[in-house]
Design a protein around this motif. Structure first.
Motif, short mmCIF file in Angstrom:
data_model
loop_
_atom_site.label_atom_id
_atom_site.label_comp_id
_atom_site.label_asym_id
_atom_site.label_seq_id
_atom_site.Cartn_x
_atom_site.Cartn_y
_atom_site.Cartn_z
N ARG A 60 0.83 -1.20 0.00
CA ARG A 60 0.00 0.00 0.00
C ARG A 60 0.87 1.26 0.00
NH1 ARG A 60 -5.29 -0.43 1.30
NH2 ARG A 60 -5.30 1.51 2.51
N ALA A 61 2.02 1.19 0.65
CA ALA A 61 2.94 2.33 0.63
C ALA A 61 3.49 2.54 -0.77
CB ALA A 61 4.08 2.11 1.63
N LEU A 62 3.85 1.45 -1.45
CA LEU A 62 4.34 1.56 -2.83
C LEU A 62 3.28 2.15 -3.75
CD1 LEU A 62 6.23 -1.85 -3.23
CD2 LEU A 62 7.27 0.41 -3.04
N ALA A 63 2.02 1.80 -3.47
CA ALA A 63 0.92 2.30 -4.30
C ALA A 63 0.56 3.74 -3.97
CB ALA A 63 -0.31 1.41 -4.11
N GLY A 64 1.02 4.26 -2.82
CA GLY A 64 0.66 5.60 -2.41
C GLY A 64 -0.63 5.66 -1.63
N LEU A 65 -1.13 4.50 -1.20
CA LEU A 65 -2.39 4.46 -0.45
C LEU A 65 -2.19 4.80 1.01
CD1 LEU A 65 -3.90 1.21 -2.04
CD2 LEU A 65 -4.52 3.59 -2.53
N VAL A 66 -0.94 4.66 1.51
CA VAL A 66 -0.60 5.13 2.86
C VAL A 66 0.69 5.93 2.75
CG1 VAL A 66 -1.75 3.25 4.08
CG2 VAL A 66 0.62 2.96 3.38
N PRO A 67 0.78 7.05 3.45
CA PRO A 67 1.98 7.89 3.35
C PRO A 67 3.14 7.34 4.18
CG PRO A 67 0.43 8.87 4.89
CD PRO A 67 -0.26 7.65 4.31
N LEU A 68 4.34 7.54 3.69
CA LEU A 68 5.53 7.16 4.45
C LEU A 68 5.80 8.20 5.53
CD1 LEU A 68 8.06 6.12 1.62
CD2 LEU A 68 6.60 4.64 3.00
N THR A 69 6.38 7.74 6.63
CA THR A 69 6.85 8.66 7.66
C THR A 69 8.35 8.91 7.50
OG1 THR A 69 7.12 6.77 9.17
CG2 THR A 69 5.07 8.01 9.32
N GLY A 70 8.97 8.18 6.58
CA GLY A 70 10.38 8.35 6.29
C GLY A 70 10.76 7.49 5.11
N GLY A 71 11.93 7.77 4.52
CA GLY A 71 12.39 6.96 3.39
C GLY A 71 12.01 7.56 2.05
N HIS A 72 11.97 6.69 1.03
CA HIS A 72 11.68 7.16 -0.31
C HIS A 72 11.17 6.02 -1.18
CE1 HIS A 72 15.95 5.76 -0.56
NE2 HIS A 72 15.46 5.15 -1.63
N ILE A 73 10.56 6.37 -2.31
CA ILE A 73 10.14 5.42 -3.33
C ILE A 73 10.60 5.98 -4.67
CG2 ILE A 73 8.22 4.27 -4.49
CD1 ILE A 73 6.62 4.62 -1.88
N ARG A 74 11.54 5.28 -5.30
CA ARG A 74 12.03 5.71 -6.61
C ARG A 74 11.78 4.61 -7.63
NH1 ARG A 74 17.09 7.16 -3.55
NH2 ARG A 74 16.79 9.31 -2.83
N LEU A 75 11.38 5.02 -8.81
CA LEU A 75 11.11 4.07 -9.89
C LEU A 75 11.79 4.59 -11.15
CD1 LEU A 75 9.59 1.41 -10.38
CD2 LEU A 75 7.62 2.76 -11.11
N ASN A 76 12.75 3.82 -11.64
CA ASN A 76 13.53 4.22 -12.82
C ASN A 76 14.16 5.61 -12.63
OD1 ASN A 76 12.85 1.81 -14.09
ND2 ASN A 76 11.00 2.70 -14.98
N GLY A 77 14.60 5.88 -11.40
CA GLY A 77 15.27 7.13 -11.12
C GLY A 77 14.35 8.28 -10.75
N ASP A 78 13.05 8.13 -10.95
CA ASP A 78 12.10 9.19 -10.62
C ASP A 78 11.57 8.99 -9.20
OD1 ASP A 78 12.30 10.30 -13.18
OD2 ASP A 78 10.77 8.94 -13.96
N ASP A 79 11.54 10.07 -8.44
CA ASP A 79 11.07 10.00 -7.06
C ASP A 79 9.55 10.11 -7.01
OD1 ASP A 79 10.45 10.54 -4.31
OD2 ASP A 79 12.53 11.14 -4.03
N HIS A 80 8.91 9.07 -6.46
CA HIS A 80 7.45 9.06 -6.34
C HIS A 80 7.02 9.00 -4.87
CE1 HIS A 80 6.61 8.69 -10.63
NE2 HIS A 80 7.61 7.82 -10.70
N THR A 81 7.90 9.42 -3.98
CA THR A 81 7.60 9.33 -2.56
C THR A 81 6.31 10.05 -2.20
OG1 THR A 81 9.99 9.32 -2.14
CG2 THR A 81 8.54 9.67 -0.24
#
Length: 366
Positions: A60-81
């Motif tokens: 759900r965090a990867l999907a953006g359904l719950v927000p992160l309290t820390g860290g990051h999500i990058r896909l092919n170099g693009d930040d989608h946090t």
């Protein structure tokens, strides 16, 4: 793929490689998730773990359904946090598929592209091509209630792929299927996923799904990554009791000195020792399959190097084997034949000698 063995890049650093690079940290009530995941394009990463471990929270965090309290999500170099859900380049297949019951299979698949602004004719053409590719062309006009479980799963997969995502997220994709169709559907799903050139992240609690579908497995327990590797590596060298139970191995921790491992005890008596085939030193794990355990009424002479006097705690039949659960200086499972059970005349509470050859014991750093 999933690892914390190398230093994590800082949140300001660009992703050094294509594919998924995610540092997932979130808190929900008393539960904390802290997991680092990575996966290159064209590969399938399975998140495996018990109920409540944090697998679905990670998805759900990867999907953006719950927000992160820390860290990051990058896909092919693009930040989608912090990218909104609708703007993330993802497709998602939910456990119960969530197909629109009032829409045909074709319109279900075309729905995503239409939401992206694709014209009706082009969206339906894209949907029809996907359904044909999945051998569902004859069912394009059917509504979900008229589809079998396997057909509904393929429609859900086609709908997720229709938006042309760079990451496909799948939450327990086999859970809604009955046992009689899982084998065929699992094989077909693996074939379809092999053709996807993006990142696939699969959540499951079924080890067979993970072993068959995934290229790499990340095991999560209590919100932490406890083991990762290829299916063969995880199955051969489990690192937790949960993983050992899933793959059907007896697993123990201990201290190695040469060819002998002294197992961790509970302090109630002399700890058990295990002879291994190669000399080791320091903290180790030892594992061996239940089929490697031989049972005897009297202590044998010569044969196995490891012998323990244990008590029978339970006897279970499965297929053409019998699982005998044993307790004593260590707890282990032994698989024997029904003929051996009859010959030994075992019953709960009786004592028996259990033996394992040193050559059957896998010993590795713990």
């Amino acid at each position: 793929m999933a690892t914390r063995t190398t230093p994590a890049p800082t949140d300001s650093d660009p992703s050094p490689h294509p594919g998924l690079d995610a540092d997932l940290r979130l808190s929900r009530g008393s539960f904390d998730l802290d997991v680092r995941l990575s996966c290159p394009p064209g590969r399938i990463l399975a998140l495996l773990g018990p109920n409540g471990a944090g697998k679905s929270s990670a998805l759900r965090a990867l999907a953006g359904l719950v927000p992160l309290t820390g860290g990051h999500i990058r896909l092919n170099g693009d930040d989608h946090t912090t990218t909104a859900v609708e703007h993330r380049p993802i497709g998602m297949v939910f456990q119960d598929y969530l197909l629109f019951p009032h829409m045909s299979a074709l319109d279900n698949v075309a729905f995503g592209p239409r939401c992206q602004g694709v014209g009706r004719a082009e969206a339906r053409e894209r949907a029809r091509a996907l359904l044909d590719h999945m051998d569902l062309g004859d069912h394009s006009a059917s509504r979900p209630p008229r589809l079998s479980g396997g057909q509904a799963q393929r429609v859900a997969l086609a709908r997720a792929l229709a938006v042309r995502p760079r990451m496909l997220l799948m939450d327990e994709p086999m859970a809604a299927l009955d046992a009689s169709t899982r084998v065929a559907v699992r094989s077909r799903l693996r074939h379809l996923l092999e053709e996807f050139d993006g990142v696939t992240v699969l959540v499951t609690h079924d080890p067979l799904d993970a072993m068959v579908l995934a290229d790499h497995i990340a095991v999560i327990e209590d919100g932490r990554l406890v083991q990762e590797g290829t299916p063969a590596e995880v199955a051969r060298r489990p690192r937790t009791t949960y993983v050992a139970r899933l793959v059907g191995l007896n697993l123990f921790r201990g201290e190695a000195r040469g060819g002998t491992v002294t197992l961790d005890g509970d302090g109630s008596g002399e700890p058990a020792g295990v002879e291994v085939r190669e000399a080791r030193h320091g903290r180790v794990l030892v594992a061996f399959p239940p089929r490697a355990v031989a049972l005897y009424q009297e202590r044998p002479h010569g044969s196995p190097r490891n012998m323990w006097r244990l008590r029978v705690e339970g006897i279970e039949r499965f297929g053409d084997q019998v699982r005998v659960n044993l307790e004593g200086v260590l707890s282990l499972a032994a698989d024997i034949t029904p003929a051996a059970l009859a010959e030994l005349g075992l019953a709960r509470g009786e004592e028996v000698w259990a033996g394992v050859k040193a050559t059957e014991v896998e010993c590795y750093p713990g």
